[in-house]
Motif scaffolding. Structure first.
Motif, PDB file in Angstrom:
ATOM      1  N   LYS A  64       0.719  -1.075  -0.080  1.00 16.37           N
ATOM      2  CA  LYS A  64       0.039  -0.091  -0.041  1.00 16.37           C
ATOM      3  C   LYS A  64       0.923   1.231  -0.120  1.00 16.37           C
ATOM      4  O   LYS A  64       2.013   1.305   0.395  1.00 16.37           O
ATOM      5  N   LEU A  65       0.333   2.312  -0.505  1.00 11.38           N
ATOM      6  CA  LEU A  65       0.854   3.543  -0.465  1.00 11.38           C
ATOM      7  C   LEU A  65       0.304   4.377   0.692  1.00 11.38           C
ATOM      8  O   LEU A  65      -1.061   4.694   0.758  1.00 11.38           O
ATOM      9  N   THR A  66       1.176   5.113   1.542  1.00  3.29           N
ATOM     10  CA  THR A  66       0.623   5.837   2.472  1.00  3.29           C
ATOM     11  C   THR A  66       1.391   7.363   2.227  1.00  3.29           C
ATOM     12  O   THR A  66       2.608   7.371   2.493  1.00  3.29           O
ATOM     13  N   GLU A  67       0.635   8.401   2.353  1.00  2.00           N
ATOM     14  CA  GLU A  67       1.293   9.695   2.337  1.00  2.00           C
ATOM     15  C   GLU A  67       2.101  10.088   3.770  1.00  2.00           C
ATOM     16  O   GLU A  67       1.537   9.835   4.731  1.00  2.00           O
ATOM     17  N   VAL A  68       3.293  10.462   3.535  1.00  4.88           N
ATOM     18  CA  VAL A  68       4.256  10.545   4.514  1.00  4.88           C
ATOM     19  C   VAL A  68       4.220  12.273   4.859  1.00  4.88           C
ATOM     20  O   VAL A  68       4.105  12.655   6.204  1.00  4.88           O
ATOM     21  N   THR A  69       4.289  13.144   3.780  1.00  2.00           N
ATOM     22  CA  THR A  69       4.552  14.563   4.196  1.00  2.00           C
ATOM     23  C   THR A  69       4.276  15.311   2.723  1.00  2.00           C
ATOM     24  O   THR A  69       4.202  14.676   1.766  1.00  2.00           O
ATOM     25  N   SER A  70       4.019  16.353   2.706  1.00  2.00           N
ATOM     26  CA  SER A  70       4.060  17.286   1.669  1.00  2.00           C
ATOM     27  C   SER A  70       4.502  18.688   2.012  1.00  2.00           C
ATOM     28  O   SER A  70       4.447  19.113   3.099  1.00  2.00           O
ATOM     29  N   ALA A  71       4.791  19.563   0.666  1.00  2.00           N
ATOM     30  CA  ALA A  71       5.143  20.842   1.058  1.00  2.00           C
ATOM     31  C   ALA A  71       5.072  21.608  -0.351  1.00  2.00           C
ATOM     32  O   ALA A  71       5.173  21.062  -1.354  1.00  2.00           O
ATOM     33  N   ALA A  72       4.691  22.889  -0.139  1.00  2.00           N
ATOM     34  CA  ALA A  72       4.218  23.731  -1.295  1.00  2.00           C
ATOM     35  C   ALA A  72       5.724  24.368  -1.780  1.00  2.00           C
ATOM     36  O   ALA A  72       6.496  24.694  -1.076  1.00  2.00           O
ATOM     37  N   GLY A  73       5.731  24.655  -2.909  1.00  2.00           N
ATOM     38  CA  GLY A  73       6.958  25.718  -3.336  1.00  2.00           C
ATOM     39  C   GLY A  73       7.934  25.170  -4.398  1.00  2.00           C
ATOM     40  O   GLY A  73       8.999  25.672  -4.469  1.00  2.00           O
ATOM     41  N   PHE A  74       7.486  23.734  -5.098  1.00  2.00           N
ATOM     42  CA  PHE A  74       8.565  22.914  -5.746  1.00  2.00           C
ATOM     43  C   PHE A  74       7.792  23.111  -7.172  1.00  2.00           C
ATOM     44  O   PHE A  74       6.676  22.680  -7.169  1.00  2.00           O
ATOM     45  N   THR A  75       8.640  22.821  -8.163  1.00  2.00           N
ATOM     46  CA  THR A  75       8.251  22.369  -9.493  1.00  2.00           C
ATOM     47  C   THR A  75       9.561  21.400 -10.160  1.00  2.00           C
ATOM     48  O   THR A  75      10.470  21.414  -9.661  1.00  2.00           O
ATOM     49  N   ASN A  76       9.086  20.755 -11.196  1.00  2.00           N
ATOM     50  CA  ASN A  76      10.458  19.944 -11.942  1.00  2.00           C
ATOM     51  C   ASN A  76       9.882  19.860 -13.511  1.00  2.00           C
ATOM     52  O   ASN A  76      10.111  18.968 -14.007  1.00  2.00           O
ATOM     53  N   HIS A  77       8.792  20.524 -13.895  1.00  2.00           N
ATOM     54  CA  HIS A  77       8.357  20.311 -15.350  1.00  2.00           C
ATOM     55  C   HIS A  77       7.493  21.715 -15.573  1.00  2.00           C
ATOM     56  O   HIS A  77       6.840  22.473 -14.973  1.00  2.00           O
ATOM     57  N   LYS A  78       7.809  21.882 -16.951  1.00  2.00           N
ATOM     58  CA  LYS A  78       7.383  23.188 -17.761  1.00  2.00           C
ATOM     59  C   LYS A  78       6.290  22.460 -18.686  1.00  2.00           C
ATOM     60  O   LYS A  78       6.598  21.745 -19.518  1.00  2.00           O
ATOM     61  N   ILE A  79       5.313  23.166 -19.040  1.00  2.00           N
ATOM     62  CA  ILE A  79       4.278  22.784 -19.648  1.00  2.00           C
ATOM     63  C   ILE A  79       4.742  22.614 -21.419  1.00  2.00           C
ATOM     64  O   ILE A  79       5.554  23.696 -21.848  1.00  2.00           O
ATOM     65  N   GLY A  80       4.696  21.601 -21.956  1.00  2.00           N
ATOM     66  CA  GLY A  80       5.233  21.210 -23.320  1.00  2.00           C
ATOM     67  C   GLY A  80       6.485  20.382 -23.427  1.00  2.00           C
ATOM     68  O   GLY A  80       6.941  19.904 -24.364  1.00  2.00           O
ATOM     69  N   GLU A  81       7.390  20.563 -22.079  1.00  2.00           N
ATOM     70  CA  GLU A  81       8.490  19.606 -22.111  1.00  2.00           C
ATOM     71  C   GLU A  81       8.098  18.191 -22.191  1.00  2.00           C
ATOM     72  O   GLU A  81       7.338  17.915 -21.562  1.00  2.00           O
ATOM     73  N   ARG A  82       9.086  17.483 -22.785  1.00  2.00           N
ATOM     74  CA  ARG A  82       8.916  16.104 -22.988  1.00  2.00           C
ATOM     75  C   ARG A  82       9.707  15.263 -21.957  1.00  2.00           C
ATOM     76  O   ARG A  82       9.424  13.969 -21.936  1.00  2.00           O
ATOM     77  N   ASP A  83      10.301  15.932 -21.119  1.00  2.00           N
ATOM     78  CA  ASP A  83      11.054  15.405 -20.120  1.00  2.00           C
ATOM     79  C   ASP A  83      10.679  15.945 -18.722  1.00  2.00           C
ATOM     80  O   ASP A  83      10.229  17.162 -18.629  1.00  2.00           O
ATOM     81  N   ILE A  84      11.160  15.173 -17.541  1.00  2.00           N
ATOM     82  CA  ILE A  84      10.609  15.666 -16.149  1.00  2.00           C
ATOM     83  C   ILE A  84      12.375  16.007 -15.409  1.00  2.00           C
ATOM     84  O   ILE A  84      13.172  15.062 -15.668  1.00  2.00           O
ATOM     85  N   ALA A  85      12.322  17.509 -15.203  1.00  2.40           N
ATOM     86  CA  ALA A  85      13.557  18.079 -14.698  1.00  2.40           C
ATOM     87  C   ALA A  85      14.166  17.036 -13.193  1.00  2.40           C
ATOM     88  O   ALA A  85      13.191  16.726 -12.496  1.00  2.40           O
ATOM     89  N   GLY A  86      15.312  17.106 -12.960  1.00  2.00           N
ATOM     90  CA  GLY A  86      15.828  16.640 -11.514  1.00  2.00           C
ATOM     91  C   GLY A  86      15.507  15.270 -11.461  1.00  2.00           C
ATOM     92  O   GLY A  86      15.594  14.499 -12.406  1.00  2.00           O
ATOM     93  N   GLY A  87      15.530  14.778  -9.903  1.00  2.00           N
ATOM     94  CA  GLY A  87      15.128  13.525  -9.621  1.00  2.00           C
ATOM     95  C   GLY A  87      15.552  13.252  -8.209  1.00  2.00           C
ATOM     96  O   GLY A  87      15.871  14.060  -7.445  1.00  2.00           O
ATOM     97  N   ILE A  88      16.105  11.954  -8.049  1.00  2.00           N
ATOM     98  CA  ILE A  88      16.728  11.730  -6.808  1.00  2.00           C
ATOM     99  C   ILE A  88      18.352  11.510  -6.916  1.00  2.00           C
ATOM    100  O   ILE A  88      18.677  10.604  -7.883  1.00  2.00           O
ATOM    101  N   ARG A  89      19.137  12.195  -6.196  1.00  4.24           N
ATOM    102  CA  ARG A  89      20.591  11.972  -6.167  1.00  4.24           C
ATOM    103  C   ARG A  89      21.079  11.792  -4.856  1.00  4.24           C
ATOM    104  O   ARG A  89      20.484  11.601  -4.045  1.00  4.24           O
ATOM    105  N   HIS A  90      22.270  10.838  -5.097  1.00 11.18           N
ATOM    106  CA  HIS A  90      23.114  10.276  -4.137  1.00 11.18           C
ATOM    107  C   HIS A  90      24.409  10.926  -4.007  1.00 11.18           C
ATOM    108  O   HIS A  90      25.076  10.393  -4.496  1.00 11.18           O
TER     109      HIS A  90
END
Length: 242
Positions: free
Chosen positions: A168-194
């Motif tokens: 199952k999926l359970t929501e842990v947390t959330s916060a406003a003020g972030f983005t990773n995509h602009k309308i019309g772009e074919r990819d999603i920016a960023g990701g998870i880095r280590h």
């Protein structure tokens, strides 16, 4: 968008109602792709009015096609393979959109060798409202896996983190003020880095001016400003810990 014929694969079609108990995938999933472009959901957030009607799962020498009903599409750039439950075999994380209810994040896997939707977040609730995945990782080091996405990256710009446990999926947390995509772009920016600080989500500020590295500490999101956003090159450098 061309369909590629997989001549070496035995291809089976499975609808959402799927043939219960059918032994159709005798090995773990080892690949996934989208097929059957369709214009039945003309949102266009990814650059055109075509989305995907079918998810192809490969399992060794066999492939299985999972076809969504007419009221739904895969509104996504590519399926993501990740071992969510720690059993050594991957599940598949996708974005599904409903003609009336918008997008949700869904997890597909195998049950009795049959592809099934294991779980999903709620739909956003409104037609033509989308979410952009960030990635999958154990973000706070507690041994369970989290899935993160930006809810409505062009409107609400809310980062949401969900935990996968016991199927199952359970929501842990959330916060406003972030983005990773602009309308019309074919990819999603960023990701998870280590990098040295452990897994971090790499995102842009809501106004696209700054690059932000976000860690999950327990259930708290900790955000660092790591520099000015200067296009895709700055995201690529940050993902490489530069």
């Amino acid at each position: 968008m061309l369909r590629v014929a997989l001549a070496t694969f035995a291809v089976l079609a499975v609808h959402l109602a799927g043939a219960a108990g059918a032994q159709i995938c005798d090995r773990p999933i080892d690949g996934a792709s989208y097929l059957e472009p369709t214009d039945r959901y003309p949102h266009g957030v990814l650059g055109d009015d075509l989305e995907w009607g079918t998810l192809r799962l490969s399992c060794g020498a066999r492939a299985v096609d999972v076809m969504l009903p007419e009221e739904m599409v895969f509104e996504d750039v590519a399926p993501r393979l990740a071992d969510l439950d720690g059993d050594g075999a991957p599940e598949v994380v996708v974005v599904e959109s409903h003609r009336d209810n918008g997008a949700r994040l869904a997890v597909w896997g195998l049950a009795d060798n049959t592809p099934v939707r294991l779980t999903a977040t709620p739909f956003i609730g409104t037609r033509f409202r989308w979410l952009a995945p960030v990635g999958v990782a154990d973000l706070n080091g507690d041994g369970t896996v989290e899935l993160a996405y930006v809810d409505r990256p062009h409107l609400a710009k809310i980062l949401r983190v969900w935990r996968y446990s016991d199927g199952k999926l359970t929501e842990v947390t959330s916060a406003a003020g972030f983005t990773n995509h602009k309308i019309g772009e074919r990819d999603i920016a960023g990701g998870i880095r280590h990098c040295s600080a452990g897994p971090e989500m790499l995102l842009a500020s809501a106004d696209w001016q700054r690059l932000l590295a976000v860690r999950l500490d327990g259930k708290t999101l900790l955000t660092r400003d790591i520099g000015r956003h200067e296009g895709r090159a700055s995201f690529s450098a940050a993902m490489e810990c530069r």
